[in-house]
Design a protein around this motif. Structure first.
Motif, short mmCIF file in Angstrom:
data_model
loop_
_atom_site.label_atom_id
_atom_site.label_comp_id
_atom_site.label_asym_id
_atom_site.label_seq_id
_atom_site.Cartn_x
_atom_site.Cartn_y
_atom_site.Cartn_z
N ILE A 257 0.83 -1.20 0.00
CA ILE A 257 0.00 0.00 0.00
C ILE A 257 0.87 1.25 0.00
O ILE A 257 0.65 2.19 -0.78
CB ILE A 257 -0.94 0.00 1.22
N ALA A 258 1.91 1.27 0.86
CA ALA A 258 2.79 2.44 0.95
C ALA A 258 3.60 2.62 -0.33
O ALA A 258 3.75 3.75 -0.84
CB ALA A 258 3.71 2.30 2.16
N ASP A 259 4.14 1.52 -0.87
CA ASP A 259 4.97 1.61 -2.07
C ASP A 259 4.15 2.03 -3.29
O ASP A 259 4.66 2.72 -4.18
CB ASP A 259 5.66 0.27 -2.34
N GLU A 260 2.90 1.61 -3.34
CA GLU A 260 2.06 2.00 -4.46
C GLU A 260 1.82 3.50 -4.47
O GLU A 260 1.88 4.16 -5.52
CB GLU A 260 0.73 1.24 -4.40
N ALA A 261 1.55 4.06 -3.28
CA ALA A 261 1.37 5.51 -3.19
C ALA A 261 2.64 6.25 -3.59
O ALA A 261 2.59 7.26 -4.32
CB ALA A 261 0.96 5.88 -1.76
N LEU A 262 3.80 5.74 -3.14
CA LEU A 262 5.07 6.39 -3.48
C LEU A 262 5.32 6.31 -4.99
O LEU A 262 5.80 7.28 -5.60
CB LEU A 262 6.22 5.72 -2.73
N LEU A 263 5.01 5.18 -5.63
CA LEU A 263 5.24 5.03 -7.07
C LEU A 263 4.50 6.11 -7.86
O LEU A 263 5.06 6.72 -8.78
CB LEU A 263 4.81 3.65 -7.53
N HIS A 264 3.25 6.37 -7.51
CA HIS A 264 2.47 7.37 -8.25
C HIS A 264 3.02 8.77 -7.99
O HIS A 264 3.12 9.58 -8.93
CB HIS A 264 0.99 7.26 -7.87
N TRP A 265 3.38 9.06 -6.74
CA TRP A 265 3.97 10.37 -6.41
C TRP A 265 5.27 10.55 -7.18
O TRP A 265 5.54 11.62 -7.74
CB TRP A 265 4.20 10.43 -4.91
N TRP A 266 6.08 9.52 -7.20
CA TRP A 266 7.38 9.51 -7.88
C TRP A 266 7.21 9.74 -9.37
O TRP A 266 7.92 10.55 -9.98
CB TRP A 266 8.03 8.17 -7.59
N THR A 267 6.25 9.05 -9.98
CA THR A 267 6.04 9.16 -11.42
C THR A 267 5.63 10.58 -11.80
O THR A 267 6.06 11.11 -12.83
CB THR A 267 4.97 8.15 -11.85
N GLU A 268 4.80 11.21 -10.99
CA GLU A 268 4.35 12.57 -11.28
C GLU A 268 5.49 13.58 -11.17
O GLU A 268 5.42 14.67 -11.75
CB GLU A 268 3.23 12.95 -10.31
N ARG A 269 6.56 13.23 -10.43
CA ARG A 269 7.68 14.16 -10.19
C ARG A 269 9.01 13.51 -10.58
O ARG A 269 10.02 13.70 -9.92
CB ARG A 269 7.71 14.55 -8.71
N LEU A 270 9.00 12.75 -11.66
CA LEU A 270 10.15 11.93 -12.02
C LEU A 270 11.43 12.75 -12.15
O LEU A 270 12.48 12.38 -11.61
CB LEU A 270 9.85 11.17 -13.31
N ALA A 271 11.38 13.85 -12.86
CA ALA A 271 12.58 14.66 -13.07
C ALA A 271 13.10 15.24 -11.75
O ALA A 271 14.31 15.27 -11.50
CB ALA A 271 12.28 15.79 -14.06
N GLU A 272 12.18 15.68 -10.88
CA GLU A 272 12.58 16.26 -9.60
C GLU A 272 13.25 15.21 -8.71
O GLU A 272 14.28 15.48 -8.07
CB GLU A 272 11.35 16.84 -8.90
N VAL A 273 12.68 14.01 -8.68
CA VAL A 273 13.27 12.93 -7.88
C VAL A 273 14.65 12.56 -8.42
O VAL A 273 15.60 12.34 -7.66
CB VAL A 273 12.34 11.71 -7.84
N GLU A 274 14.79 12.49 -9.73
CA GLU A 274 16.07 12.11 -10.32
C GLU A 274 17.15 13.15 -10.05
O GLU A 274 18.31 12.80 -9.88
CB GLU A 274 15.89 11.84 -11.82
N ARG A 275 16.75 14.42 -9.97
CA ARG A 275 17.74 15.44 -9.58
C ARG A 275 18.23 15.20 -8.16
O ARG A 275 19.42 15.34 -7.87
CB ARG A 275 17.13 16.84 -9.70
N ALA A 276 17.32 14.82 -7.27
CA ALA A 276 17.71 14.53 -5.89
C ALA A 276 18.62 13.31 -5.83
O ALA A 276 19.60 13.28 -5.07
CB ALA A 276 16.48 14.32 -5.02
N PHE A 277 18.31 12.28 -6.62
CA PHE A 277 19.18 11.10 -6.68
C PHE A 277 20.57 11.49 -7.18
O PHE A 277 21.55 10.83 -6.83
CB PHE A 277 18.60 10.04 -7.61
N GLY A 278 20.67 12.55 -7.97
CA GLY A 278 21.96 13.02 -8.42
C GLY A 278 22.67 13.90 -7.41
O GLY A 278 23.78 14.37 -7.67
N GLY A 279 22.02 14.12 -6.26
CA GLY A 279 22.64 14.91 -5.18
C GLY A 279 22.30 16.38 -5.21
O GLY A 279 22.91 17.17 -4.50
N ALA A 280 21.30 16.77 -6.02
CA ALA A 280 20.92 18.18 -6.13
C ALA A 280 19.41 18.30 -6.09
O ALA A 280 18.66 17.35 -6.35
CB ALA A 280 21.45 18.77 -7.43
N LEU A 281 18.93 19.51 -5.76
CA LEU A 281 17.49 19.79 -5.76
C LEU A 281 17.18 20.88 -6.78
O LEU A 281 18.04 21.68 -7.13
CB LEU A 281 17.04 20.22 -4.36
#
Length: 348
Positions: free
Chosen positions: A324-348
């Motif tokens: 249940i928790a991971d499913e909610a995170l997946l949809h949030w993540w998908t809507e903000r894919l570029a923003e999350v990937e910038r954070a994974f790169g160490g920047a916001l």
């Protein structure tokens, strides 16, 4: 898995306990309690005349592989990685078979499991630095023969959207045929229907090729809050070495960031970036490796249904809340894919 099965799984048979007391020269067990933090194997706290210990019954990894994995812990301790070296039994091994099960025993480690936003930013950065130091120490262990040499090539599996949709269809059929019609079944069927839509919409974003970007080597495999203990602001123990294996370093970085800082259906992106920056301060990686790993992890979550496979294929409901928790995170993540990937790169 029924409540009776769960309760039975968490008990130690008296004959097994008596043999373990003898094997590890514990003299007696004054008290014991089940530790609920682990998801796969079963763990207990034992109070004995010789002190307090953590006992682990191994159910999720072959015993020979676990022996190999645990053999690296003294080397990591010498490299100042906070690990707990297992006790050696009277038979000369750290993993013993008793009553058809494998067990290992560890001195009790002080500290608590701390998730996500409960870690101050300074500790988040230190956590990233510790992971980098761990990767370097594991690399040295492979170079010196404590671990097998790293293979000359490594590929990663990419599940195509069609195969993921077929799995979603199968699990939906299982939910209708074998479910009890409860709230979880309803949530699973709704999530599977939405996942099929998401897969169709995002098919063009599927990572290309089976060769990852960036270096790879020996990694912990499950470096996240359930396997980390903190006390007085310091990391006191890295636990659970079942999944030690060769992977891209960036894969472990982004997976840790997701499990540690993906809480209540959202990412704490400030802490994701701080964690990656802490790692980069010790063992720099090219941003392209981190971005590649982030996209591959997102796609893996998009195409993975392991909690539902546990529920409907094994009858094991212990990971239902994770779905249940991971499913909610997946949809949030998908809507903000570029923003999350910038954070994974160490920047916001």
């Amino acid at each position: 898995m029924t409540n009776a099965h769960v309760a039975s799984r968490h008990r130690i048979h008296s004959d097994d306990l008596a043999e373990l007391i003898k094997e590890f020269d514990l003299r007696d067990v004054v008290d014991w309690r089940h530790l609920a933090d682990g998801l796969m194997n079963v763990n207990w706290q034992l109070d004995t005349p010789r002190g307090t210990f953590a006992l682990k019954r191994v159910t999720d990894v072959p015993l020979d592989r676990l022996r190999r994995n645990l053999a690296v812990l003294p080397t990591l301790a010498e490299a100042d990685i906070p690990v707990i070296v297992p006790m050696v039994g009277s038979s000369g091994g750290v993993v013993v078979k008793v009553g058809g099960s494998g067990y290992c025993l560890f001195p009790w480690a002080r500290g608590a499991h701390v998730r996500g936003g409960d870690l101050p930013l300074a500790q988040v950065r230190r956590l990233g630095a510790v992971l980098a130091k761990l990767h370097l120490a594991l690399g040295h262990a492979a170079e010196t023969g404590v671990l097998p040499a790293v293979p000359v090539s490594l590929t990663v599996d990419v599940v195509p959207p069609e195969r993921a949709s077929e799995k979603a269809d199968r699990l939906a059929a299982a939910a209708r045929a074998h479910g009890s019609g409860d709230a979880f079944d309803a949530a699973a069927l709704d999530a599977l229907a939405k996942r099929r839509v998401l897969l169709a919409e995002c098919a063009a974003l599927c990572p290309e090729g089976d060769v990852h970007a960036g270096p790879y080597g020996w990694t912990h495999g499950d470096f996240q809050y359930r396997n980390l203990l903190w006390a007085d602001g310091e990391l006191t123990a890295v636990l659970d070495w079942d999944r030690l294996g060769v992977r891209p370093y960036a894969e472990e970085i982004v997976r840790t960031a997701q499990v540690q800082f993906g809480v209540a259906g959202v990412f704490d992106l400030e802490r994701v970036a701080a964690f990656v920056s802490g790692y980069q301060s010790v063992a720099p990686l090219e941003p392209s490796a981190l971005l590649d790993a982030g996209r591959r992890l997102w796609w893996k979550r998009m195409t993975d249904f392991w909690q539902l496979e546990f529920h409907y294929d094994r009858g094991d409901h212990s990971c239902d809340d994770l779905f249940i928790a991971d499913e909610a995170l997946l949809h949030w993540w998908t809507e903000r894919l570029a923003e999350v990937e910038r954070a994974f790169g160490g920047a916001l």
